[in-house]
Design a protein around this motif. Structure first.
Motif, mmCIF file in Angstrom:
data_model
loop_
_atom_site.group_PDB
_atom_site.id
_atom_site.type_symbol
_atom_site.label_atom_id
_atom_site.label_comp_id
_atom_site.label_asym_id
_atom_site.label_seq_id
_atom_site.Cartn_x
_atom_site.Cartn_y
_atom_site.Cartn_z
ATOM 1 N N CYS A 341 56.864 41.201 36.058
ATOM 2 C CA CYS A 341 57.494 40.321 37.051
ATOM 3 C C CYS A 341 58.778 39.690 36.530
ATOM 4 C CB CYS A 341 56.494 39.232 37.420
ATOM 5 S SG CYS A 341 57.113 38.099 38.670
ATOM 6 N N SER A 342 59.754 39.497 37.411
ATOM 7 C CA SER A 342 61.006 38.834 37.033
ATOM 8 C C SER A 342 60.774 37.365 36.723
ATOM 9 C CB SER A 342 62.022 38.936 38.167
ATOM 10 O OG SER A 342 61.608 38.168 39.281
ATOM 11 N N GLY A 343 59.769 36.749 37.394
ATOM 12 C CA GLY A 343 59.669 35.293 37.334
ATOM 13 C C GLY A 343 60.852 34.671 38.063
ATOM 14 N N PHE A 344 61.304 33.523 37.552
ATOM 15 C CA PHE A 344 62.400 32.778 38.193
ATOM 16 C C PHE A 344 63.470 32.480 37.144
ATOM 17 C CE2 PHE A 344 58.491 31.832 40.382
ATOM 18 C CZ PHE A 344 58.832 31.833 41.726
ATOM 19 N N PHE A 345 64.696 32.269 37.617
ATOM 20 C CA PHE A 345 65.715 31.773 36.701
ATOM 21 C C PHE A 345 65.346 30.366 36.249
ATOM 22 C CE2 PHE A 345 68.211 35.035 38.867
ATOM 23 C CZ PHE A 345 68.802 35.644 37.767
ATOM 24 N N GLU A 346 65.704 30.042 35.025
ATOM 25 C CA GLU A 346 65.427 28.710 34.476
ATOM 26 C C GLU A 346 65.932 27.615 35.407
ATOM 27 O OE1 GLU A 346 63.810 28.143 31.561
ATOM 28 O OE2 GLU A 346 63.954 25.984 31.963
ATOM 29 N N TRP A 347 67.026 27.899 36.120
ATOM 30 C CA TRP A 347 67.650 26.876 36.976
ATOM 31 C C TRP A 347 67.159 26.964 38.428
ATOM 32 C CZ3 TRP A 347 70.545 29.495 33.201
ATOM 33 C CH2 TRP A 347 70.922 30.797 33.524
ATOM 34 N N HIS A 348 66.145 27.787 38.700
ATOM 35 C CA HIS A 348 65.593 27.815 40.060
ATOM 36 C C HIS A 348 64.817 26.516 40.300
ATOM 37 C CE1 HIS A 348 64.464 30.095 43.690
ATOM 38 N NE2 HIS A 348 63.371 29.344 43.668
ATOM 39 N N PRO A 349 64.943 25.886 41.490
ATOM 40 C CA PRO A 349 64.221 24.623 41.714
ATOM 41 C C PRO A 349 62.726 24.779 41.427
ATOM 42 C CG PRO A 349 65.752 25.093 43.521
ATOM 43 C CD PRO A 349 65.748 26.312 42.643
ATOM 44 N N SER A 350 62.211 23.947 40.511
ATOM 45 C CA SER A 350 60.815 24.104 40.071
ATOM 46 C C SER A 350 59.834 23.849 41.200
ATOM 47 C CB SER A 350 60.518 23.146 38.917
ATOM 48 O OG SER A 350 61.225 23.568 37.791
ATOM 49 N N ASP A 351 60.139 22.867 42.071
ATOM 50 C CA ASP A 351 59.189 22.600 43.155
ATOM 51 C C ASP A 351 59.064 23.815 44.073
ATOM 52 O OD1 ASP A 351 61.784 22.242 43.959
ATOM 53 O OD2 ASP A 351 61.421 20.424 45.116
ATOM 54 N N HIS A 352 60.164 24.528 44.291
ATOM 55 C CA HIS A 352 60.124 25.731 45.125
ATOM 56 C C HIS A 352 59.328 26.829 44.420
ATOM 57 C CE1 HIS A 352 61.820 29.483 46.975
ATOM 58 N NE2 HIS A 352 61.540 28.787 48.061
ATOM 59 N N ALA A 353 59.577 26.998 43.133
ATOM 60 C CA ALA A 353 58.846 28.034 42.381
ATOM 61 C C ALA A 353 57.337 27.772 42.431
ATOM 62 C CB ALA A 353 59.333 28.068 40.933
ATOM 63 N N GLU A 354 56.964 26.520 42.277
ATOM 64 C CA GLU A 354 55.523 26.194 42.234
ATOM 65 C C GLU A 354 54.821 26.523 43.547
ATOM 66 O OE1 GLU A 354 53.710 25.428 39.701
ATOM 67 O OE2 GLU A 354 55.284 25.055 38.228
ATOM 68 N N ILE A 355 55.512 26.317 44.684
ATOM 69 C CA ILE A 355 54.822 26.582 45.963
ATOM 70 C C ILE A 355 54.914 28.047 46.379
ATOM 71 C CG2 ILE A 355 55.076 24.227 46.851
ATOM 72 C CD1 ILE A 355 57.353 25.411 48.658
ATOM 73 N N CYS A 356 55.807 28.816 45.720
ATOM 74 C CA CYS A 356 55.988 30.233 46.096
ATOM 75 C C CYS A 356 54.871 31.135 45.603
ATOM 76 C CB CYS A 356 57.270 30.778 45.484
ATOM 77 S SG CYS A 356 58.723 30.453 46.414
ATOM 78 N N VAL A 357 54.353 30.835 44.410
ATOM 79 C CA VAL A 357 53.590 31.868 43.715
ATOM 80 C C VAL A 357 52.143 31.978 44.190
ATOM 81 C CG1 VAL A 357 55.045 31.620 41.687
ATOM 82 C CG2 VAL A 357 52.863 30.428 41.774
ATOM 83 N N GLU A 358 51.688 33.219 44.180
ATOM 84 C CA GLU A 358 50.278 33.515 44.473
ATOM 85 C C GLU A 358 49.851 34.557 43.448
ATOM 86 O OE1 GLU A 358 49.384 34.587 48.509
ATOM 87 O OE2 GLU A 358 50.988 33.290 49.240
ATOM 88 N N PRO A 359 49.225 34.137 42.356
ATOM 89 C CA PRO A 359 48.918 35.067 41.259
ATOM 90 C C PRO A 359 48.226 36.338 41.752
ATOM 91 C CG PRO A 359 48.378 32.828 40.641
ATOM 92 C CD PRO A 359 48.766 32.771 42.095
#
Ligand code: SF4
Length: 360
Positions: A341-359
């Motif tokens: 997986c690419s994951g996210f850029f370090e500068w991607h908003p963390s709150d957005h990243a946290e709600i996006c993911v579904e392992p």
């Protein structure tokens, strides 16, 4: 985030390139050998004298090729040992002004080609070295000269060069036909099949027409090309048309990479206008991927976390973000597909990243 810039104090007066050796002995006259180290930093000695580095351990730095700038009291880790993600910035000048530019251009140019060439010659065996800017071909003769000298001396290396392809002309064809350029691939941005839309996104009138000329010269030279399309609101629904254009006109490319936006540079201030949440409308992207695949164009998704992509298209989403600027959400620890997986850029908003993911 892995730091690429570190504080350093050096005896030398002028900038120099060296390879750090924390273990064993020197393999090359340009190597610098560890003198002492602790948890906060390390001191090395080489032909430019002593220098001390803060913020990384000797083990972290072992094998790195670095540029030491004594006046600035800085050190750049140009080529990190063991990393597949090494990119050299050759200029910060550019002749385009893309709406989403992650590294807005500067008017000044710090010419470091000689130092970067020395660094390439010290690279680990078989390394792929990225070159970016700004626009590297604004200094085309210096760039090609460096590439040719390095690959002549080090035929095990290869380069991937990001360029807007505005500066290739007919005179370059015979030069680029040389066998050495089989070790060079060119990453070229194309944002839409509609000239006015492409020109609007890159902020330069006539850029699309010039790009088509550039492609023609590269085709004649037998060059290796990767197309890059950053997804932004203005081109989201134009992607199927772009896929038809790529399949019809640019089938020679090695890959077509559709890239999710980075929250940095110009895009940071324009995020709400430019960012496309592909989870809510993947259809144009899916149509583009399908059309490309049906016409034997190898399409791929960069910077799209795998769990945010519909299952039918998940295999297009690859681990594209460089190790030093990649992060994952906390829930990613339990995902079986994290290594792909690419994951996210370090500068991607963390709150957005946290709600996006579904392992997965
Ligand atoms: S849960 Fe995390 S690691 Fe797994 S696919 Fe989603 S973003 Fe990637």
């Amino acid at each position: 985030m892995i730091p690429l810039l570190l504080s350093a104090e050096a005896e030398a007066d002028a900038p120099f390139v060296t390879r750090l050796r924390a273990t064993g002995t020197s393999m090359h006259s340009a190597d610098a050998i560890l003198v002492e180290s602790d948890a906060l930093g390390a001191t090395f000695a080489g032909k430019s004298g002593l220098f001390a580095i803060d913020g990384a351990t000797a083990d972290d730095l072992d094998g790195d090729v670095v540029l030491v700038r004594p006046q600035a009291r800085r050190l750049e880790r140009l080529l990190r040992s063991g990393s597949p993600h090494n990119t050299l910035l050759v200029t910060e000048r550019c002749d385009q002004l893309c709406v989403m530019c992650s590294q807005p251009p500067k008017k000044t140019h710090d010419d470091r080609f000689d130092l970067l060439e020395q660094a390439c010659l010290l690279a680990e065996p078989d390394m792929l070295i990225g070159i970016s800017g700004g626009e590297p071909t604004l200094y085309k003769d210096q760039l090609l000269g460096m590439v040719e000298r390095v690959l002549t001396a080090r035929p095990d290396l290869s380069f991937h060069i990001l360029t807007n392809a505005q500066h290739f002309d007919a005179d370059d064809i015979s030069r680029l036909r040389a066998s050495i350029y089989r070790q060079v691939s060119w990453g070229i941005p194309l944002y839409a099949a509609e000239p006015a839309l492409h020109d609007e996104i890159v902020g330069k009138r006539g850029a699309f027409a010039r790009l088509e000329e550039g492609f023609a010269h590269l085709i004649m030279a037998g060059a290796r090309v990767e197309l890059r399309t950053v997804l932004v609101t203005p081109n989201h629904h134009a992607l199927p048309d772009l896929a038809r254009y790529v399949a019809a006109r640019l089938q020679f490319v090695e890959a077509w990479s559709i890239m999710q936006l980075e929250n940095i540079g110009f895009a940071k201030g324009r995020w709400s206008n430019l960012y496309v949440d592909h989870r809510t409308d993947f259809r144009p992207i899916g149509m583009a991927l399908t059309h490309a695949t049906l016409h034997n164009v190898r399409a791929q998704l960069f910077n799209f976390p795998r769990c945010t992509v519909p299952a039918d298209f998940r295999n297009y989403a690859i681990a594209s973000i460089s190790d030093w600027k990649r992060k994952f959400a906390s829930a990613c620890d339990e995902c079986r597909e994290q290594s792909q997986c690419s994951g996210f850029f370090e500068w991607h908003p963390s709150d957005h990243a946290e709600i996006c993911v579904e392992p997965l």
